[in-house]
Each structure stands twice: as C-alpha cells, then as structure tokens.
Design a protein around this motif. Structure first.
Motif, PDB file in Angstrom:
ATOM      1  N   LEU A 273       1.062  -1.238  -0.057  1.00 26.06           N
ATOM      2  CA  LEU A 273       0.403  -0.221   0.129  1.00 26.06           C
ATOM      3  C   LEU A 273       0.775   0.876  -0.523  1.00 26.06           C
ATOM      4  N   PRO A 274       1.089   1.892  -1.083  1.00 23.02           N
ATOM      5  CA  PRO A 274       2.048   2.947  -1.422  1.00 23.02           C
ATOM      6  C   PRO A 274       1.298   4.749  -0.624  1.00 23.02           C
ATOM      7  N   ASP A 275       2.353   5.046   0.174  1.00 21.00           N
ATOM      8  CA  ASP A 275       2.019   6.019   0.592  1.00 21.00           C
ATOM      9  C   ASP A 275       0.651   7.193  -0.405  1.00 21.00           C
ATOM     10  N   PHE A 276      -0.304   7.584   0.015  1.00 19.79           N
ATOM     11  CA  PHE A 276      -0.734   9.138  -1.067  1.00 19.79           C
ATOM     12  C   PHE A 276      -0.974  10.099   0.142  1.00 19.79           C
ATOM     13  N   SER A 277      -1.783  10.645  -0.491  1.00 20.03           N
ATOM     14  CA  SER A 277      -1.896  12.649   0.340  1.00 20.03           C
ATOM     15  C   SER A 277      -3.596  12.161  -0.044  1.00 20.03           C
ATOM     16  N   LEU A 278      -3.904  12.710   1.469  1.00 23.17           N
ATOM     17  CA  LEU A 278      -5.527  13.246   1.215  1.00 23.17           C
ATOM     18  C   LEU A 278      -5.641  14.246   0.808  1.00 23.17           C
ATOM     19  N   SER A 279      -6.630  14.392   0.030  1.00 24.52           N
ATOM     20  CA  SER A 279      -6.709  15.376  -0.330  1.00 24.52           C
ATOM     21  C   SER A 279      -7.908  16.708   0.118  1.00 24.52           C
ATOM     22  N   PRO A 280      -7.478  17.978  -0.111  1.00 20.44           N
ATOM     23  CA  PRO A 280      -7.907  18.950   1.345  1.00 20.44           C
ATOM     24  C   PRO A 280      -9.724  18.708   0.802  1.00 20.44           C
ATOM     25  N   GLU A 281     -10.117  18.289  -0.253  1.00 24.09           N
ATOM     26  CA  GLU A 281     -11.142  17.913  -0.186  1.00 24.09           C
ATOM     27  C   GLU A 281     -11.954  17.506   0.339  1.00 24.09           C
ATOM     28  N   LEU A 282     -11.322  15.778   0.385  1.00 23.52           N
ATOM     29  CA  LEU A 282     -11.927  14.860   1.214  1.00 23.52           C
ATOM     30  C   LEU A 282     -11.931  16.055   3.098  1.00 23.52           C
ATOM     31  N   ILE A 283     -11.035  15.723   2.979  1.00 25.69           N
ATOM     32  CA  ILE A 283     -11.297  16.479   4.599  1.00 25.69           C
ATOM     33  C   ILE A 283     -12.493  17.917   4.808  1.00 25.69           C
ATOM     34  N   GLU A 284     -12.796  19.023   3.529  1.00 30.00           N
ATOM     35  CA  GLU A 284     -13.725  19.563   3.559  1.00 30.00           C
ATOM     36  C   GLU A 284     -14.771  18.327   4.007  1.00 30.00           C
ATOM     37  N   GLU A 285     -15.460  17.658   2.672  1.00 33.43           N
ATOM     38  CA  GLU A 285     -16.140  16.804   2.465  1.00 33.43           C
ATOM     39  C   GLU A 285     -16.598  16.383   3.835  1.00 33.43           C
ATOM     40  N   GLU A 286     -16.043  15.607   4.377  1.00 33.37           N
ATOM     41  CA  GLU A 286     -16.542  15.050   6.399  1.00 33.37           C
ATOM     42  C   GLU A 286     -16.699  16.009   6.982  1.00 33.37           C
ATOM     43  N   LYS A 287     -16.063  17.698   6.503  1.00 34.58           N
ATOM     44  CA  LYS A 287     -16.317  18.454   8.460  1.00 34.58           C
ATOM     45  C   LYS A 287     -17.606  18.624   7.242  1.00 34.58           C
ATOM     46  N   GLU A 288     -18.389  18.541   6.697  1.00 34.40           N
ATOM     47  CA  GLU A 288     -19.913  18.863   6.605  1.00 34.40           C
ATOM     48  C   GLU A 288     -20.690  18.193   6.352  1.00 34.40           C
ATOM     49  N   CYS A 289     -19.973  16.141   6.801  1.00 41.89           N
ATOM     50  CA  CYS A 289     -20.669  15.588   7.080  1.00 41.89           C
ATOM     51  C   CYS A 289     -21.344  15.179   8.862  1.00 41.89           C
ATOM     52  N   LEU A 290     -19.989  16.517   9.692  1.00 39.55           N
ATOM     53  CA  LEU A 290     -20.666  15.879  10.954  1.00 39.55           C
ATOM     54  C   LEU A 290     -21.593  16.857  11.297  1.00 39.55           C
ATOM     55  N   GLY A 291     -22.186  17.865  11.301  1.00 40.70           N
ATOM     56  CA  GLY A 291     -23.701  18.340  11.547  1.00 40.70           C
ATOM     57  C   GLY A 291     -23.252  18.331  12.625  1.00 40.70           C
ATOM     58  N   GLU A 292     -24.042  18.381  13.955  1.00 40.60           N
ATOM     59  CA  GLU A 292     -23.860  18.740  15.426  1.00 40.60           C
ATOM     60  C   GLU A 292     -23.485  18.064  16.203  1.00 40.60           C
ATOM     61  N   LEU A 293     -22.487  18.331  16.787  1.00 41.58           N
ATOM     62  CA  LEU A 293     -22.055  17.462  18.122  1.00 41.58           C
ATOM     63  C   LEU A 293     -23.170  17.352  19.515  1.00 41.58           C
ATOM     64  N   PRO A 294     -23.358  16.236  19.883  1.00 45.81           N
ATOM     65  CA  PRO A 294     -24.073  15.798  20.870  1.00 45.81           C
ATOM     66  C   PRO A 294     -23.523  17.576  21.912  1.00 45.81           C
TER      67      PRO A 294
END
Ligand code: ZN
Length: 431
Positions: A273-294
């Motif tokens: 499994l070679p190294d790879f870089s996480l795209s900033p877009e993916l991180i942004e998308e996941e931020k959107e998915c967080l929603g309101e935390l408890p």
C-alpha cells in the motif's frame, strides 16, 4: 485510596460502518454463516494485494475531525507482525508511526477535557470459538475496518472513564460512523491504569485491563484495579507491568501475561500500500458531514427549550429522539407536553419494538395530533395511548384511527347532557 491519584488512559476499538472490508470487497456482515464472507485477500493468501476502502478512510477522517485531531494528510500503513489463529496473514495492517489523527481532545458534559493521543485505521481479526477440547475459527470479521482511539492518561477516576466512554460513543453515533454496539463487539475498550502519590507528576507503573464487555464493566474493573494497586503499594510492594483480565463473574482482575513491548511487533512499512496524500477536498467534505455534535446540540436545546439539564440529557442521548422532538415542536410548540409524551407512552412503546427506533414510522405531524387532542380532552389517556400504538409503526392517520375505533372523547357539556336525558327517559325502570 486517599494518598494516591488514579491515572487512566483508554484504548477504544470501533468498527466502522462500511458495507465492505477495509482491503477487499467482502461484506462486513459478521453474523452470516461462518467463513462465508471471505476471500484470498482477507485470508492472507500469498501474492494477493490489498486495496484501501475509500469509505473507511472517509469515516476515519470524520472521527478525527470530531475529536479535534490534527490530521496527517500523508497516509501510510505499516505491518504489525504477530500471529494469532484468527489473523491468518501473520500480520495486521495498521498505522503506527504516523496515525491518521493526533493530538485531539474530547470535551465532556462535565466540562472536563480528555486529550486524544491518536486515532488510527487498521484491520480487525476474526473470531475464535472455543469448544471443550478444540477451537473453531470464523474469518468473517477478519479485515473489517477498525479505528483505534487512544486517550491521553487524563482520566482520573473510574466514573470519569465511564463518562468519557458514554460521550465518545454518543459522538461516534451522531456522526454516523459506527453502531457502537459493545455486545456485538463493534466497540471494544481496553484500559491502562496506574496510581501515583498525590501531587507527584511522575506516572506510576501501569497495568492494562482487558476483557470488559460493557461500560459498567469498565467502571467496575477500574474500581477493583485501583483498590488492588493501592493495597500493593501500601504494603511497600511494586506494581508489575502486565495485562490483566476482568472476570465479570468473580468481579476481579487476574494476571494474563507480562506486557509485551511495542517493538516486539517489528513494525515496518506495508509494501503493498504505497503512501498517498489525503486531498483537502475530502477533509472539507467530511467536515460538512459532521453536523451538530452532541455537546452543541445540548447547549442549543438548553438555550432554546424550557427543559432542564436532566430532560435535555435524556433527549440528546439518542439522536433520533432529539430530532423527533424538534420536528414535533415545529408543528406543536409546547416543549413540556411533547417531552412528557415522548418520555412516557412513546418510549414505553418504542422500547417494546423489535428494531427499536428504526421501526418507528409515525410522522411528527401525526404524533403531535395525539398530544394536542389529549391536551384538549378530545382523547383520554387510555385512548391516546391506543391511537399511538396503532399509528406508531404504520403512520396511519390519527383522525382516521379515532373515527374507525370510536375513540374520541365527548367533552361538550350540552351535548353530554342531551345524551344523559335521553338515556334517563328511555330507561325509566332502571332510573
Ligand atoms: Zn475478503
């Protein structure tokens, strides 16, 4: 215990809710017939190549964000070498030197903040089923994506460990990454515990406690272990660094093995499994998915609705319940009435449903009709509960149900008197 301070760190393993395994396309359904969801990759045949499941990576990023971790954008896996009969490759693909998330924190309802050391992705092992004089192995679970969440030794009592676990689980459920069912093994917890003299900043020798199968079990095991260690220290003896198993029947821990050092695992980079870089877009998308935390939801509820801390706590403990409450209030804005109906008849009936909340079909609109009719004396208590039972899993229109079953309550006094007079007139003998 008076002269010692308890220091606890927790390691939580949580299975991520993906359809397929982390490095192959096999289903993650571990309840199927044993050894049916397996392939050469998860069984570790020679020459096969792992392919990272992108959904598992996304969910892991989401968890790292929810736990306020610094995310390492460069993804890199290592082999942790050890042999277990339920991990047929002889190694586990994991992350060691560079975990996905580091240096995070989780704020608790009590306002305490617990540091998160690391969050990393790895693969789960299978399951051994021990019989009298032989053992069976089921590889269905082998290769299920697993997230290890390690806390800093910031926890200072068994009760606080319980609170941390409860809140961590709630957070993971809110962001939709795992069902966190400890009974099914989708959430597991090991604890490190040591004692030190009060006021000292030097950590004592730690003991790892395993085999707890509920949060209450974790609390009891830590209570037992803190007491045991205090007694050892009081006698002037030394704590041995070791792994101990919690026995739920005998309510005590027993020594399993002296602790292996980390370097025993001979970690080295996973060559497939070679190294790879996480795209900033993916991180942004996941931020959107967080929603309101408890904790945010709790704060907003306390500010918005006329409910106490205890009532709010009950609502936010189940995200679906909190959402349903808010949907109901949009239609019928009487928080206390809606809350009482949710806590009383609604939950009573939901708890008897197979599948729990997932089986609920009634809409907030239909539900609030019942609350409203009850408050207007159009339905008595018994009738309202019956209507709720009939609409709960069908969402059949409440007005229809009332009409069909003749459940409406007469509350117009003039109308009632007319009926009484008629009845008296028609039954002179009985009068
Ligand atoms: Zn497979």
């Amino acid at each position: 215990m008076g002269e010692y301070e308890t220091v606890i760190g927790l390691e939580v393993h949580v299975q991520l809710k993906t359809k397929s395994k982390i490095f192959c396309g096999c289903s993650t359904d571990s309840q199927s017939r044993p050894n049916t969801n397996i392939c050469p990759v998860c069984c570790g045949y020679p020459g096969v190549l792992p392919v990272l499941n992108s959904e598992a990576l996304k969910l892991a990023v989401r968890v790292s964000l929810a736990l306020n971790c610094k995310i390492n954008p460069s993804i890199y896996f290592e082999r942790k070498n050890y042999f277990y009969p339920d991990l047929p490759k002889n190694y586990q693909i994991s992350q060691y030197q560079r975990p996905l998330g580091e240096k995070g924190k989780l704020e608790l309802i009590s306002k305490e903040t617990i540091g998160i050391t690391r969050v990393h992705l790895e693969e789960d092992a299978g399951k051994l089923i021990h019989k009298d004089n032989y053992s069976l192995v089921d590889y269905n679970r082998t290769g299920t994506p697993l997230l290890e969440i390690v806390s800093e030794p910031d926890i200072h009592s068994p009760e606080e460990a319980f609170e941390y676990l409860t809140y961590l689980k709630l957070t993971l459920q809110y962001i939709g990454v795992s069902d966190c069912d400890m009974e099914k093994g989708s959430l597991r917890c090991d604890a490190n515990i040591s004692l030190r003299a009060k006021g000292s900043d030097k950590l004592g020798v730690k003991v790892e406690v395993k085999n707890m199968n509920s949060f209450k079990g974790v609390r009891s095991a830590l209570e037992y272990e803190a007491k045991r260690q205090a007694e050892v220290l009081k006698k002037g003896e030394k704590i041995i660094q070791e792994t101990r198993l919690w026995d739920q029947e005998l309510l005590k821990t027993t020594s399993m093995r002296s602790k292996e050092k980390a370097h025993d695992y001979r970690y080295f980079p996973e060559p497939d499994l070679p190294d790879f870089s996480l795209s900033p877009e993916l991180i942004e998308e996941e931020k959107e998915c967080l929603g309101e935390l408890p904790l945010e939801k709790r704060k907003r509820f306390l500010e918005t609705y006329a409910l106490g801390e205890k009532e709010t706590g009950i609502l936010i403990a189940v995200r679906e319940l909190a959402d349903f409450f808010e949907a109901a209030l949009k239609i019928y804005p009487k928080a206390k009435e809606v809350f009482n109906w949710l806590m009383g008849p609604f939950l009573e009936q939901v708890n008897t449903l197979e599948g729990g909340f997932a089986a609920v079909k009634i809409s907030a609109e239909n539900f609030t009709k019942i609350v409203k009719y009850f408050s207007e004396n159009k339905l008595n208590n018994l009738a309202a509960k019956k209507v709720l039972a009939l609409a709960l899993t069908t969402n059949e229109d409440v007005d229809e149900i009332i009409k069909k079953h003749g459940l409406s309550q007469m509350s117009d006094q003039g109308e009632l008197e007319k009926f009484i007079e008629e009845a008296l007139k028609e039954n002179p003998n009985a009068v």
